[in-house]
Write a protein that holds these residues in place. Sequence first.
Motif, short mmCIF file in Angstrom:
data_model
loop_
_atom_site.label_atom_id
_atom_site.label_comp_id
_atom_site.label_asym_id
_atom_site.label_seq_id
_atom_site.Cartn_x
_atom_site.Cartn_y
_atom_site.Cartn_z
N ASN A 104 0.73 -1.30 0.15
CA ASN A 104 -0.09 -0.06 -0.05
C ASN A 104 1.02 1.55 0.01
OD1 ASN A 104 -2.34 -1.11 -0.03
ND2 ASN A 104 -2.59 -1.50 2.38
N ASN A 105 2.16 1.18 0.61
CA ASN A 105 3.00 2.42 0.89
C ASN A 105 3.98 2.47 -0.18
OD1 ASN A 105 1.53 2.93 3.31
ND2 ASN A 105 2.68 1.44 4.23
N GLU A 121 0.40 1.93 -5.02
CA GLU A 121 -0.27 3.30 -5.34
C GLU A 121 -0.47 3.19 -6.81
OE1 GLU A 121 2.00 6.34 -4.00
OE2 GLU A 121 1.94 6.15 -1.82
N ASP A 126 -4.45 3.02 -8.14
CA ASP A 126 -5.14 4.27 -9.05
C ASP A 126 -5.25 3.76 -10.30
OD1 ASP A 126 -5.08 5.50 -6.46
OD2 ASP A 126 -3.09 6.40 -6.65
#
Length: 338
Positions: A165-166, A171, A175
């Motif tokens: 997630n980081n 990301e 997205d």
Amino acid sequence: MTKEQFDDLLSRVGPRIAKRNTRMRAAIEPGERLCICLRYLVTGDCYKTIAFSFRVGVTTVSNIIGEVCQAIWDCLVEEFMPVPTKQDWSAIAEGFLQRWNFPNCLGSIDGKHVVIQAPPRSGSKYRNYKNAFSIVLLAVVDAEYLFRMVDVGAYGRNSDGGTLNNCPFGEDLKDGKLDLPGDCVITGAEHLGKLPHVFVGDEAFPLRRNLLRPFPGTHLSRERRVFNYRLSRARLTVECAFGILASRWRMYRRSITLSPEKAELCVKATCILHNFIRVTGRHTGARPVVMEEGEDELVLHDLTQLGTNNAARAAIRVRETFAGYFSAEGAVPWQGDV
């Protein structure tokens, strides 16, 4: 690594790591600088041992390893680990279908904890669930055991799902910025409609529409057990890649006594060298594990839930559709004993 591969590597990174002679002393040749760096990556020996072997200073060894690892990454990454295009993702999916019988699969994803010496004044940031200090190597591997994406340097205390997630890859995946192929119909299962292209991971990752994880629990229906088997079979590529990496570069068998920043450089260098050796095609060392028909020893029959991952309805529906496909049109003969 063969002599031809070493010469090829030296021709690529040599100009980057070459130093000028001075009035005081002659500079260490690029070939010797590359040998010093590879000696550390292959053995994991301490700086003093390597310095004694090459008759150079300990500080010189330290500087060479950092500089050469950075040069190896910079000189090879564009050719041997480029950002995949839509055509590249489609080729990866075709590889998983042909070799691992998993359609619309774009890669196997997992994290590896690289044990390091506890950094000073770092608290518990690098302490992992095994009470060791580590940084995380998160990787996406294709059907040929090649690293297609790596993210190195996350704190060891982070879970694989949290690391995903980081990181920039996670990301972009969330997205929709990875230029992935669009949904398509699986040949022979047109009645299922269009299915998305997915990555496969273990139960440490969240369930998403483009990221599949196993069904949790022990008392599962046959359809769900078959899905877990087929997913774990495709996911073996990343486990095999990590095994090849640790077997070839023995620094992973020890605690890396470097700063987290320099350890990150070494890990990135080994990952890109892994691809370089496999692509050049002349390596004759350890072979990856390849499952043949009827081999069920590596099957994960009973996967337990490690945490709560709330999934959207669309993601649950995609997983259920794949589960139905693997028990019907996409069934393989050797899954009968699952």
